[in-house]
Design a protein around this motif. Structure first.
Motif, PDB file in Angstrom:
ATOM      1  N   TYR A  24       0.883  -1.161   0.000  1.00  0.00           N
ATOM      2  CA  TYR A  24       0.000   0.000   0.000  1.00  0.00           C
ATOM      3  C   TYR A  24       0.923   1.214   0.000  1.00  0.00           C
ATOM      4  O   TYR A  24       1.466   1.556   1.054  1.00  0.00           O
ATOM      5  CB  TYR A  24      -0.871   0.014   1.250  1.00  0.00           C
ATOM      6  CG  TYR A  24      -1.720  -1.223   1.443  1.00  0.00           C
ATOM      7  CD1 TYR A  24      -2.971  -1.341   0.828  1.00  0.00           C
ATOM      8  CD2 TYR A  24      -1.271  -2.269   2.247  1.00  0.00           C
ATOM      9  CE1 TYR A  24      -3.756  -2.474   1.018  1.00  0.00           C
ATOM     10  CE2 TYR A  24      -2.057  -3.396   2.442  1.00  0.00           C
ATOM     11  CZ  TYR A  24      -3.290  -3.492   1.831  1.00  0.00           C
ATOM     12  OH  TYR A  24      -4.071  -4.608   2.031  1.00  0.00           O
TER      13      TYR A  24
ATOM     14  N   ARG B 170       4.123   0.957   2.074  1.00  0.00           N
ATOM     15  CA  ARG B 170       3.982   0.005   3.171  1.00  0.00           C
ATOM     16  C   ARG B 170       3.701  -1.394   2.641  1.00  0.00           C
ATOM     17  O   ARG B 170       2.844  -1.589   1.784  1.00  0.00           O
ATOM     18  CB  ARG B 170       2.850   0.456   4.090  1.00  0.00           C
ATOM     19  CG  ARG B 170       2.632  -0.472   5.275  1.00  0.00           C
ATOM     20  CD  ARG B 170       1.548   0.039   6.188  1.00  0.00           C
ATOM     21  NE  ARG B 170       1.889   1.306   6.792  1.00  0.00           N
ATOM     22  CZ  ARG B 170       1.093   2.359   6.808  1.00  0.00           C
ATOM     23  NH1 ARG B 170      -0.086   2.303   6.236  1.00  0.00           N
ATOM     24  NH2 ARG B 170       1.468   3.473   7.385  1.00  0.00           N
TER      25      ARG B 170
ATOM     26  N   SER C 107      -1.330  -8.599  14.723  1.00  0.00           N
ATOM     27  CA  SER C 107      -2.093  -7.577  14.004  1.00  0.00           C
ATOM     28  C   SER C 107      -1.152  -6.803  13.073  1.00  0.00           C
ATOM     29  O   SER C 107      -0.064  -6.411  13.474  1.00  0.00           O
ATOM     30  CB  SER C 107      -2.728  -6.637  15.029  1.00  0.00           C
ATOM     31  OG  SER C 107      -3.484  -5.677  14.365  1.00  0.00           O
ATOM     32  N   GLY C 108      -1.579  -6.636  11.829  1.00  0.00           N
ATOM     33  CA  GLY C 108      -0.774  -5.885  10.872  1.00  0.00           C
ATOM     34  C   GLY C 108       0.273  -6.715  10.145  1.00  0.00           C
ATOM     35  O   GLY C 108       1.077  -6.180   9.373  1.00  0.00           O
ATOM     36  N   SER C 109       0.282  -8.033  10.370  1.00  0.00           N
ATOM     37  CA  SER C 109       1.313  -8.872   9.744  1.00  0.00           C
ATOM     38  C   SER C 109       0.984  -9.213   8.296  1.00  0.00           C
ATOM     39  O   SER C 109       1.801  -9.823   7.606  1.00  0.00           O
ATOM     40  CB  SER C 109       1.528 -10.150  10.564  1.00  0.00           C
ATOM     41  OG  SER C 109       0.320 -10.863  10.704  1.00  0.00           O
ATOM     42  N   GLY C 110      -0.210  -8.868   7.830  1.00  0.00           N
ATOM     43  CA  GLY C 110      -0.525  -9.063   6.414  1.00  0.00           C
ATOM     44  C   GLY C 110      -1.484 -10.197   6.112  1.00  0.00           C
ATOM     45  O   GLY C 110      -1.696 -10.547   4.952  1.00  0.00           O
ATOM     46  N   LYS C 111      -2.100 -10.759   7.145  1.00  0.00           N
ATOM     47  CA  LYS C 111      -2.985 -11.917   6.959  1.00  0.00           C
ATOM     48  C   LYS C 111      -4.187 -11.575   6.077  1.00  0.00           C
ATOM     49  O   LYS C 111      -4.476 -12.287   5.114  1.00  0.00           O
ATOM     50  CB  LYS C 111      -3.488 -12.422   8.323  1.00  0.00           C
ATOM     51  CG  LYS C 111      -2.386 -12.727   9.318  1.00  0.00           C
ATOM     52  CD  LYS C 111      -2.944 -13.186  10.660  1.00  0.00           C
ATOM     53  CE  LYS C 111      -3.814 -12.192  11.408  1.00  0.00           C
ATOM     54  NZ  LYS C 111      -3.108 -10.985  11.895  1.00  0.00           N
ATOM     55  N   SER C 112      -4.870 -10.495   6.402  1.00  0.00           N
ATOM     56  CA  SER C 112      -6.071 -10.135   5.633  1.00  0.00           C
ATOM     57  C   SER C 112      -5.703  -9.698   4.220  1.00  0.00           C
ATOM     58  O   SER C 112      -6.422  -9.996   3.262  1.00  0.00           O
ATOM     59  CB  SER C 112      -6.838  -9.008   6.315  1.00  0.00           C
ATOM     60  OG  SER C 112      -7.339  -9.449   7.541  1.00  0.00           O
ATOM     61  N   THR C 113      -4.585  -9.006   4.099  1.00  0.00           N
ATOM     62  CA  THR C 113      -4.140  -8.592   2.760  1.00  0.00           C
ATOM     63  C   THR C 113      -3.909  -9.818   1.892  1.00  0.00           C
ATOM     64  O   THR C 113      -4.377  -9.886   0.750  1.00  0.00           O
ATOM     65  CB  THR C 113      -2.822  -7.782   2.866  1.00  0.00           C
ATOM     66  OG1 THR C 113      -3.061  -6.644   3.696  1.00  0.00           O
ATOM     67  CG2 THR C 113      -2.343  -7.339   1.499  1.00  0.00           C
TER      68      THR C 113
HETATM   69  N1  LIG Z   1      -6.250  -0.271   2.816  1.00  0.00           N
HETATM   70  C1  LIG Z   1      -5.036  -0.120   3.317  1.00  0.00           C
HETATM   71  N2  LIG Z   1      -4.320   0.994   3.082  1.00  0.00           N
HETATM   72  C2  LIG Z   1      -3.072   1.164   3.570  1.00  0.00           C
HETATM   73  N3  LIG Z   1      -2.425   0.251   4.309  1.00  0.00           N
HETATM   74  C3  LIG Z   1      -3.088  -0.901   4.580  1.00  0.00           C
HETATM   75  C4  LIG Z   1      -4.419  -1.145   4.103  1.00  0.00           C
HETATM   76  N4  LIG Z   1      -4.802  -2.381   4.529  1.00  0.00           N
HETATM   77  C5  LIG Z   1      -3.776  -2.875   5.234  1.00  0.00           C
HETATM   78  N5  LIG Z   1      -2.734  -2.006   5.268  1.00  0.00           N
HETATM   79  C6  LIG Z   1      -1.435  -2.198   5.928  1.00  0.00           C
HETATM   80  O1  LIG Z   1      -0.912  -3.456   5.504  1.00  0.00           O
HETATM   81  C7  LIG Z   1      -0.321  -4.147   6.595  1.00  0.00           C
HETATM   82  C8  LIG Z   1      -0.999  -5.502   6.760  1.00  0.00           C
HETATM   83  O2  LIG Z   1      -2.358  -5.276   7.146  1.00  0.00           O
HETATM   84  P1  LIG Z   1      -3.435  -6.454   7.236  1.00  0.00           P
HETATM   85  O3  LIG Z   1      -4.759  -5.825   7.425  1.00  0.00           O
HETATM   86  O4  LIG Z   1      -3.265  -7.356   6.081  1.00  0.00           O
HETATM   87  O5  LIG Z   1      -2.951  -7.199   8.576  1.00  0.00           O
HETATM   88  P2  LIG Z   1      -3.642  -8.337   9.443  1.00  0.00           P
HETATM   89  O6  LIG Z   1      -2.563  -9.341   9.703  1.00  0.00           O
HETATM   90  O7  LIG Z   1      -4.873  -8.800   8.785  1.00  0.00           O
HETATM   91  O8  LIG Z   1      -3.974  -7.574  10.803  1.00  0.00           O
HETATM   92  P3  LIG Z   1      -5.225  -7.802  11.835  1.00  0.00           P
HETATM   93  O9  LIG Z   1      -4.879  -9.032  12.634  1.00  0.00           O
HETATM   94  O10 LIG Z   1      -5.183  -6.568  12.686  1.00  0.00           O
HETATM   95  O11 LIG Z   1      -6.486  -7.939  11.047  1.00  0.00           O
HETATM   96  C9  LIG Z   1      -0.450  -3.233   7.815  1.00  0.00           C
HETATM   97  O12 LIG Z   1       0.750  -2.511   7.936  1.00  0.00           O
HETATM   98  C10 LIG Z   1      -1.588  -2.308   7.434  1.00  0.00           C
HETATM   99  O13 LIG Z   1      -1.420  -1.034   8.033  1.00  0.00           O
END
Ligand SMILES: Nc1ncnc2c1ncn2[C@@H]1O[C@H](COP(=O)(O)OP(=O)(O)OP(=O)(O)O)[C@@H](O)[C@H]1O
Ligand SMILES: [Mg+2]
Length: 278
Positions: free
Chosen positions: A36, A39, A61-67
């Motif tokens: 992103y 980032r 949290s924030g490790s990229g799982k949902s992405t």
């Molecule tokens: N729409 C977005 N715009 C900018 N940065 C994003 C966006 N979505 C995620 N990120 C960034 O990408 C990185 C991974 O985020 P992601 O949501 O994939 O993490 P996660 O492991 O699913 O976290 P969580 O357990 O909190 O759901 C983080 O640094 C987050 O700030």
């Protein structure tokens, strides 16, 4: 394998693949990366998922799982990498280059997506029965009586009483909404289910029941699934294999019990020990 190898080469060298080596992969993921701006969302993720296999993805949290999950399910377009799915009609196909109607059809038939927040996966203005029946109609069911029967059958399977069939999801508790979302997703007999924190936001006793239910359905239907969670108890119960993510990268991967009982990477060790201390 070492953590460095896991990070660089994905999990193809993972010995736990032996159990599934006889089958062709259902999903083949290679080098998936998404940023992103500057980032990192997820970086260079590579793995194969085999039919009937449940893959857990854990990390803070924030490790990229949902992405990563969004890239795999076609909700986000990765910057780099490939996601191949073994389609019924045409064998392994690149889900990124297939046409929009083809991908939409895949999302309605072979794929399912269970959102953390049931409101994102349900139609709140439609009855419980309608939420389930709608999915059947989307794949061509037309006979009202049969649709209603199947909807009732699925409500029963997820332990929602038949007399709630005409209620809207807004009248349900959080756990019931999540069970309804699961029914809506599974009624069409998908082959691959993506789940993002399916038990997040529920209290512990409700979580445990939902997990039991999910485990039963996954085993009974022979589903393949990718489950994102930060809860190691969830993966312990549901996942055959596990990928651990940190800062967008996979730092460790392997059979769930092996990874949790004998974590190799410092970060996984921390994750496992911090759970034990809770
Ligand atoms: N729409 C977005 N715009 C900018 N940065 C994003 C966006 N979505 C995620 N990120 C960034 O990408 C990185 C991974 O985020 P992601 O949501 O994939 O993490 P996660 O492991 O699913 O976290 P969580 O357990 O909190 O759901 C983080 O640094 C987050 O700030
Ligand atoms: Mg997330």
């Amino acid at each position: 394998m070492s953590a460095q190898e896991a990070g660089q080469s994905g999990v193809h060298a993972d010995p736990s693949h032996q159990a599934w080596a006889a089958a062709d992969p259902l999903l083949r993921v290679s080098g998936v990366s998404k940023s992103y701006g500057g980032r990192i969302g997820c970086a260079d993720v590579t793995f194969d998922l085999y039919p009937g296999e449940v893959m857990g993805i854990v990390g803070e949290s924030g490790s990229g799982k949902s992405t990563l999950l969004s890239c795999l399910a076609g909700h986000l377009v990765p910057d780099r990498g490939e996601v191949l799915f073994d389609t019924r009609a045409g064998g392994l196909r690149d889900t990124m280059t297939m046409s929009e109607p083809e991908r939409r059809m895949l999302s309605r038939t072979d794929w399912a997506f269970v959102h953390q927040n049931p409101r994102d996966g349900l139609r709140m203005g439609v009855s419980a029965g309608g939420n389930v029946g709608e999915r059947l109609m989307a794949v061509g069911a037309r006979h009202y009586g049969q649709i209603r029967d199947q909807a009732l059958d699925w409500l029963d399977r997820v332990e929602i009483a038949a007399d709630r069939v005409d209620d809207r999801p807004g009248a349900f508790s959080g756990g019931m909404q999540q069970r309804l979302q699961i029914a809506r997703n599974l009624v069409t007999g998908p082959r691959l289910v993506f789940m993002d924190e399916p038990t997040g936001g529920l209290d512990v006793s409700v979580q445990a029941r939902l997990l039991d239910l999910l485990r039963g359905l996954v085993r009974e239907m022979g589903l393949s699934a990718i489950i994102v969670t930060h809860d190691l108890a969830v993966v312990r119960l549901l996942a055959d294999r596990l990928m651990v993510m940190k800062s967008g990268r996979v730092v460790e991967a392997g059979l769930t019990d092996q990874v949790l009982d004998d974590p190799q990477h410092g970060y996984t060790q921390l994750l496992v020990s911090s759970v034990l201390q809770v």
